[in-house]
Design a protein around this motif. Structure first.
Motif, short mmCIF file in Angstrom:
data_model
loop_
_atom_site.label_atom_id
_atom_site.label_comp_id
_atom_site.label_asym_id
_atom_site.label_seq_id
_atom_site.Cartn_x
_atom_site.Cartn_y
_atom_site.Cartn_z
N THR A 1 0.82 -1.21 0.00
CA THR A 1 0.00 0.00 0.00
C THR A 1 0.85 1.26 0.00
OG1 THR A 1 -1.77 -1.15 1.19
CG2 THR A 1 -1.79 1.25 1.27
N MET A 2 0.39 2.25 -0.74
CA MET A 2 0.94 3.61 -0.70
C MET A 2 -0.11 4.55 -0.12
SD MET A 2 2.96 4.00 -4.33
CE MET A 2 1.75 3.19 -5.39
N ARG A 3 0.35 5.63 0.48
CA ARG A 3 -0.58 6.59 1.09
C ARG A 3 0.00 7.99 1.03
NH1 ARG A 3 -3.87 5.12 6.55
NH2 ARG A 3 -5.55 6.63 6.31
N MET A 4 -0.86 8.97 0.77
CA MET A 4 -0.42 10.36 0.67
C MET A 4 -1.63 11.28 0.69
SD MET A 4 0.52 10.11 -3.37
CE MET A 4 0.98 8.39 -3.16
N PRO A 5 -1.46 12.56 1.01
CA PRO A 5 -2.58 13.50 0.89
C PRO A 5 -2.68 14.05 -0.54
CG PRO A 5 -0.72 14.56 1.97
CD PRO A 5 -0.31 13.14 1.71
N ILE A 6 -3.90 14.41 -0.91
CA ILE A 6 -4.16 15.13 -2.16
C ILE A 6 -4.77 16.47 -1.77
CG2 ILE A 6 -5.38 15.15 -4.36
CD1 ILE A 6 -5.52 12.13 -4.27
N TYR A 7 -4.27 17.57 -2.34
CA TYR A 7 -4.69 18.90 -1.92
C TYR A 7 -5.56 19.56 -2.99
CZ TYR A 7 -0.93 18.18 1.41
OH TYR A 7 -0.12 17.65 2.39
N ARG A 8 -6.60 20.25 -2.52
CA ARG A 8 -7.44 21.03 -3.43
C ARG A 8 -6.70 22.30 -3.82
NH1 ARG A 8 -12.94 21.30 -4.51
NH2 ARG A 8 -13.51 19.97 -2.74
N ARG A 9 -6.61 22.58 -5.11
CA ARG A 9 -6.03 23.83 -5.60
C ARG A 9 -7.06 24.94 -5.46
NH1 ARG A 9 -1.69 23.15 -9.33
NH2 ARG A 9 -1.86 25.41 -9.59
N MET A 10 -6.63 26.08 -4.94
CA MET A 10 -7.57 27.13 -4.56
C MET A 10 -7.39 28.43 -5.34
SD MET A 10 -9.43 25.67 -2.31
CE MET A 10 -10.30 27.11 -1.68
N GLU A 11 -6.48 28.47 -6.34
CA GLU A 11 -6.25 29.73 -7.04
C GLU A 11 -7.49 30.19 -7.80
OE1 GLU A 11 -2.33 27.36 -7.59
OE2 GLU A 11 -4.45 26.97 -7.12
N GLU A 12 -7.74 31.48 -7.78
CA GLU A 12 -8.88 32.03 -8.50
C GLU A 12 -8.67 31.87 -10.00
OE1 GLU A 12 -11.31 36.28 -8.93
OE2 GLU A 12 -9.69 36.06 -7.46
N GLY A 13 -9.71 31.41 -10.68
CA GLY A 13 -9.63 31.24 -12.13
C GLY A 13 -8.81 30.05 -12.58
N LEU A 14 -8.46 29.17 -11.66
CA LEU A 14 -7.61 28.02 -12.01
C LEU A 14 -8.32 27.10 -13.00
CD1 LEU A 14 -4.91 26.56 -11.32
CD2 LEU A 14 -6.22 25.25 -9.65
N ARG A 15 -7.56 26.57 -13.93
CA ARG A 15 -8.07 25.57 -14.87
C ARG A 15 -6.92 24.67 -15.28
NH1 ARG A 15 -7.42 30.41 -17.34
NH2 ARG A 15 -6.30 30.47 -19.33
N LEU A 16 -7.24 23.52 -15.85
CA LEU A 16 -6.19 22.66 -16.36
C LEU A 16 -5.61 23.28 -17.62
CD1 LEU A 16 -7.63 19.05 -15.96
CD2 LEU A 16 -6.31 20.41 -14.34
N LEU A 17 -4.30 23.33 -17.68
CA LEU A 17 -3.62 23.88 -18.85
C LEU A 17 -3.19 22.72 -19.75
CD1 LEU A 17 -1.68 26.70 -16.99
CD2 LEU A 17 -3.86 26.85 -18.22
N ASP A 18 -2.24 22.97 -20.63
CA ASP A 18 -1.91 21.99 -21.67
C ASP A 18 -0.50 21.46 -21.46
OD1 ASP A 18 -2.44 20.53 -24.00
OD2 ASP A 18 -1.33 21.97 -25.21
#
Length: 338
Positions: A302-319
């Motif tokens: 097993t592996m374990r780690m936290p995943i964090y919510r990105r909070m920047e205004e206007g954030l979107r997935l880029l290319d």
């Protein structure tokens, strides 16, 4: 030297058994003024490691604080004089282990936003922040590779004998053999902890995860449908269900050609992955992934780690389209910078 760096000196030295809590101890005030910001209330840890229980004597701690320890710089007397250091050590020595948290009723731990169906609302852009994409094991920094503490729960990948040798060969040839360097999809779970954000889109009967890397997409069916007939995919076939507030994702039908990281840790096409996404706060998830592959490993791990919510205004997935980079490299004039 910063205050935070100085405080980390204490975390390298202050470990061991403890006694009774004494919040009115003379060392409580200097601890609160200088140390608590990073090490938490009563030395329980926060953004820096916990300082209790404590075992070293004050003279040893004072020497470490003044001279530094390893890469940790010393703490200035302007921040804590000698008497205050001894008082803080005495205060930490008086603190007992943290009490066990009271058990919570099933389903009551998470209090963040929920969907109309009552499930935790995971919609948004998320990202893992660690060095697992380079090596899931503990590793030192190298040129272009950040150091990492490792994400394997017991610290061991239980390779079969032949597979351990194959991993070493993969590592030796990693610059030529790493599938990601050849622009193949990273597979599951590697794509989760690559240094790129991803978006979760949640509906009543499926969860879609879209990744910034190579426009990859996963559709996780939560409608109770089974895995299809055997096939092979770079990202496998994912079926999910909810266990309380945890999204459990079962993924099979891998093609066996992906790695877990850039260090050559690998699997076969018999890989079976079970991921558990559990919201801890509205801003981060606990991510636990169990690996099973009887062709390569002697037991599940097993592996374990936290995943964090990105909070920047206007954030979107880029290319990030690695195919374009490969094509540019292939068509660049001879001698041109790449």
């Amino acid at each position: 030297m910063t205050l935070r760096q100085g405080l980390l000196v204490l975390s390298a030295a202050l470990l061991g058994p403890a006694s009774v809590v004494a919040q009115d101890h003379t060392g409580a005030a200097p601890y609160r003024e200088v140390c608590q910001l990073c090490h938490g209330v009563a030395g329980r840890g926060d953004i820096a490691p916990p300082l209790v229980p404590l075992g070293f004597d004050a003279d040893y701690v004072l020497a470490v604080v003044r001279e530094g320890y390893g890469q940790m710089p010393p703490i200035s007397t302007r921040e804590l004089n000698d008497d205050q250091v001894r008082q803080a050590v005495g205060y930490l020595a008086s603190l007992g282990p943290a009490p066990e948290p009271a058990p919570q009723a099933a389903g009551s731990a998470y209090d963040g936003p929920r969907t109309p169906e009552g499930q935790p609302d995971l919609n948004g852009i998320w990202q893992v922040v660690n060095a697992a994409a380079w090596d899931i094991r503990p590793h030192n920094a190298q040129d272009g590779v950040p150091a990492g503490l490792g994400v394997i729960e017991d610290g061991d990948i239980p390779y079969q004998g032949w597979a351990a040798e194959q991993q070493e060969a993969n590592y030796a040839n990693r610059f030529e053999e790493d599938p990601v360097r050849q622009c193949f999809l990273p597979g599951v779970p590697c794509i989760t902890y690559m240094p790129f954000p991803f978006r979760i889109l949640q509906t009543p009967d499926h969860v879609v995860i879209t990744y910034e890397f190579a426009h990859a997409t996963r559709i996780i069916y939560t409608d109770g449908s089974p895995h299809p007939l055997p096939n092979d995919f770079w990202m496998g076939d994912s079926r999910g269900h909810w266990e309380g507030d945890t999204l459990v994702v079962d993924t099979t039908h891998f093609n066996g050609r992906t790695w877990f990281d850039a260090a050559g840790n690998f699997h076969s096409d018999a890989l079976h992955v079970v991921e558990r996404y559990t919201p801890v706060t509205p801003y981060h998830l606990d991510y636990q992934v169990t690996i099973e592959d009887p062709n390569v490993f002697t037991r599940p791990w097993t592996m374990r780690m936290p995943i964090y919510r990105r909070m920047e205004e206007g954030l979107r997935l880029l290319d990030y389209d690695c195919v374009d980079f490969i094509l540019q490299s292939m068509t660049a004039p001879e001698g041109a910078a790449r």
